[in-house]
Motif scaffolding. Sequence first.
Motif, PDB file in Angstrom:
ATOM      1  N   ASP A   1     -10.963   0.024  10.399  1.00 47.77           N
ATOM      2  CA  ASP A   1     -12.034  -0.807  10.945  1.00 47.77           C
ATOM      3  C   ASP A   1     -13.174  -0.839   9.945  1.00 47.77           C
ATOM      4  N   GLY A   2     -13.930  -1.909   9.968  1.00 49.92           N
ATOM      5  CA  GLY A   2     -15.081  -2.010   9.083  1.00 49.92           C
ATOM      6  C   GLY A   2     -14.814  -2.969   7.933  1.00 49.92           C
ATOM      7  N   PRO A   3     -15.726  -2.980   6.959  1.00 48.68           N
ATOM      8  CA  PRO A   3     -15.569  -3.925   5.851  1.00 48.68           C
ATOM      9  C   PRO A   3     -14.383  -3.571   4.965  1.00 48.68           C
ATOM     10  N   GLY A   4     -13.821  -4.585   4.367  1.00 50.12           N
ATOM     11  CA  GLY A   4     -12.701  -4.371   3.458  1.00 50.12           C
ATOM     12  C   GLY A   4     -11.375  -4.429   4.183  1.00 50.12           C
ATOM     13  N   ASP A   5     -10.353  -4.849   3.473  1.00 52.63           N
ATOM     14  CA  ASP A   5      -9.040  -5.014   4.071  1.00 52.63           C
ATOM     15  C   ASP A   5      -8.090  -3.864   3.772  1.00 52.63           C
ATOM     16  N   GLY A   6      -8.377  -3.065   2.762  1.00 48.68           N
ATOM     17  CA  GLY A   6      -7.523  -1.950   2.400  1.00 48.68           C
ATOM     18  C   GLY A   6      -6.439  -2.341   1.416  1.00 48.68           C
ATOM     19  N   HIS A   7      -5.873  -1.325   0.799  1.00 46.67           N
ATOM     20  CA  HIS A   7      -4.848  -1.550  -0.218  1.00 46.67           C
ATOM     21  C   HIS A   7      -3.900  -0.352  -0.230  1.00 46.67           C
ATOM     22  N   VAL A   8      -2.606  -0.632  -0.363  1.00 43.27           N
ATOM     23  CA  VAL A   8      -1.577   0.404  -0.409  1.00 43.27           C
ATOM     24  C   VAL A   8      -0.904   0.347  -1.777  1.00 43.27           C
ATOM     25  N   VAL A   9      -0.839   1.494  -2.431  1.00 41.76           N
ATOM     26  CA  VAL A   9      -0.145   1.616  -3.716  1.00 41.76           C
ATOM     27  C   VAL A   9       1.133   2.405  -3.443  1.00 41.76           C
ATOM     28  N   VAL A  10       2.272   1.788  -3.734  1.00 41.55           N
ATOM     29  CA  VAL A  10       3.555   2.443  -3.510  1.00 41.55           C
ATOM     30  C   VAL A  10       4.172   2.749  -4.867  1.00 41.55           C
ATOM     31  N   GLY A  11       4.320   4.036  -5.151  1.00 42.32           N
ATOM     32  CA  GLY A  11       4.966   4.457  -6.383  1.00 42.32           C
ATOM     33  C   GLY A  11       6.467   4.538  -6.164  1.00 42.32           C
ATOM     34  N   LEU A  12       7.206   3.812  -6.986  1.00 40.12           N
ATOM     35  CA  LEU A  12       8.663   3.822  -6.901  1.00 40.12           C
ATOM     36  C   LEU A  12       9.196   4.623  -8.087  1.00 40.12           C
ATOM     37  N   THR A  13       9.927   5.678  -7.779  1.00 37.95           N
ATOM     38  CA  THR A  13      10.434   6.604  -8.795  1.00 37.95           C
ATOM     39  C   THR A  13      11.341   5.895  -9.794  1.00 37.95           C
ATOM     40  N   SER A  14      11.020   6.047 -11.072  1.00 42.05           N
ATOM     41  CA  SER A  14      11.877   5.485 -12.125  1.00 42.05           C
ATOM     42  C   SER A  14      13.205   6.237 -12.135  1.00 42.05           C
ATOM     43  N   THR A  15      14.211   5.621 -12.690  1.00 45.65           N
ATOM     44  CA  THR A  15      15.519   6.268 -12.785  1.00 45.65           C
ATOM     45  C   THR A  15      15.431   7.527 -13.641  1.00 45.65           C
ATOM     46  N   ALA A  16      14.687   7.458 -14.744  1.00 41.52           N
ATOM     47  CA  ALA A  16      14.547   8.627 -15.626  1.00 41.52           C
ATOM     48  C   ALA A  16      13.882   9.791 -14.888  1.00 41.52           C
ATOM     49  N   LEU A  17      12.841   9.509 -14.104  1.00 43.41           N
ATOM     50  CA  LEU A  17      12.173  10.568 -13.343  1.00 43.41           C
ATOM     51  C   LEU A  17      13.120  11.130 -12.281  1.00 43.41           C
TER      52      LEU A  17
ATOM     53  N   GLY B   1       4.662   7.675  -2.599  1.00 50.03           N
ATOM     54  CA  GLY B   1       5.707   7.433  -3.580  1.00 50.03           C
ATOM     55  C   GLY B   1       7.040   8.005  -3.149  1.00 50.03           C
ATOM     56  N   GLY B   2       8.088   7.517  -3.805  1.00 51.57           N
ATOM     57  CA  GLY B   2       9.430   8.005  -3.541  1.00 51.57           C
ATOM     58  C   GLY B   2      10.471   7.111  -4.171  1.00 51.57           C
ATOM     59  N   THR B   3      11.736   7.408  -3.869  1.00 52.04           N
ATOM     60  CA  THR B   3      12.829   6.591  -4.393  1.00 52.04           C
ATOM     61  C   THR B   3      13.143   5.421  -3.463  1.00 52.04           C
ATOM     62  N   PHE B   4      12.904   5.584  -2.168  1.00 52.42           N
ATOM     63  CA  PHE B   4      13.088   4.524  -1.172  1.00 52.42           C
ATOM     64  C   PHE B   4      14.470   3.871  -1.261  1.00 52.42           C
ATOM     65  N   THR B   5      15.509   4.711  -1.376  1.00 43.62           N
ATOM     66  CA  THR B   5      16.858   4.162  -1.487  1.00 43.62           C
ATOM     67  C   THR B   5      17.847   5.029  -0.736  1.00 43.62           C
ATOM     68  N   PRO B   6      18.562   4.485   0.209  1.00 45.17           N
ATOM     69  CA  PRO B   6      18.302   3.206   0.850  1.00 45.17           C
ATOM     70  C   PRO B   6      17.088   3.321   1.776  1.00 45.17           C
ATOM     71  N   ILE B   7      16.412   2.209   1.981  1.00 50.67           N
ATOM     72  CA  ILE B   7      15.238   2.218   2.865  1.00 50.67           C
ATOM     73  C   ILE B   7      15.726   2.436   4.300  1.00 50.67           C
ATOM     74  N   HIS B   8      15.074   3.366   4.987  1.00 51.44           N
ATOM     75  CA  HIS B   8      15.475   3.700   6.357  1.00 51.44           C
ATOM     76  C   HIS B   8      14.234   3.881   7.223  1.00 51.44           C
ATOM     77  N   ASN B   9      14.454   4.173   8.503  1.00 50.37           N
ATOM     78  CA  ASN B   9      13.334   4.268   9.448  1.00 50.37           C
ATOM     79  C   ASN B   9      12.340   5.378   9.090  1.00 50.37           C
TER      80      ASN B   9
END
Length: 172
Positions: free
Chosen positions: A35-51, A11-19
Amino acid sequence: MSRADRTVILGGTFTPIHNGHRALLHEAFQTASHDGPGDGHVVVGLTSTALAKRTRSDPSHADLLGPFEKRRAALDAELDETAAAYTATYEIVELTDTSGPAATRADVDALVASPEAKAQYRAHELNRERRESGLRPLEIHTPPFVVAEDGERISSTRIRNGEIDEHGRLLD
């Protein structure tokens, strides 16, 4: 998504997105796309303005981030590009508190955290919260800082201050 999938969260604010952000995102997709069964999943938490206003040492700095929906659209575009190289899927969730879903989701396997001391402290605090709630602790993955041409780390603040661009190139 099957339980064979690895779920990774960050998670993060990701602003501006950089390297530096891109390194975190790649670490998350690499960790999820195992490797192995399943493709995987990524959850990206984007910080709300209030937070962001609650967690900044100077709450007025949150105004520099821009509107949440604009930040979400930019992050979604970046994630589409990043995800194309991996098997994992992704989702963006709004972070309204500092723990976010990392503290409560039983299906999460790993957390990607910046090498900053504050981020590392939060990562270990999240695992403490998880253990207290009866959840297994998360693996913590930490890619190294990405540095600019001057050898200093790339940061959103340096970009906003006009010192460097998103790739770490020095600006006049």
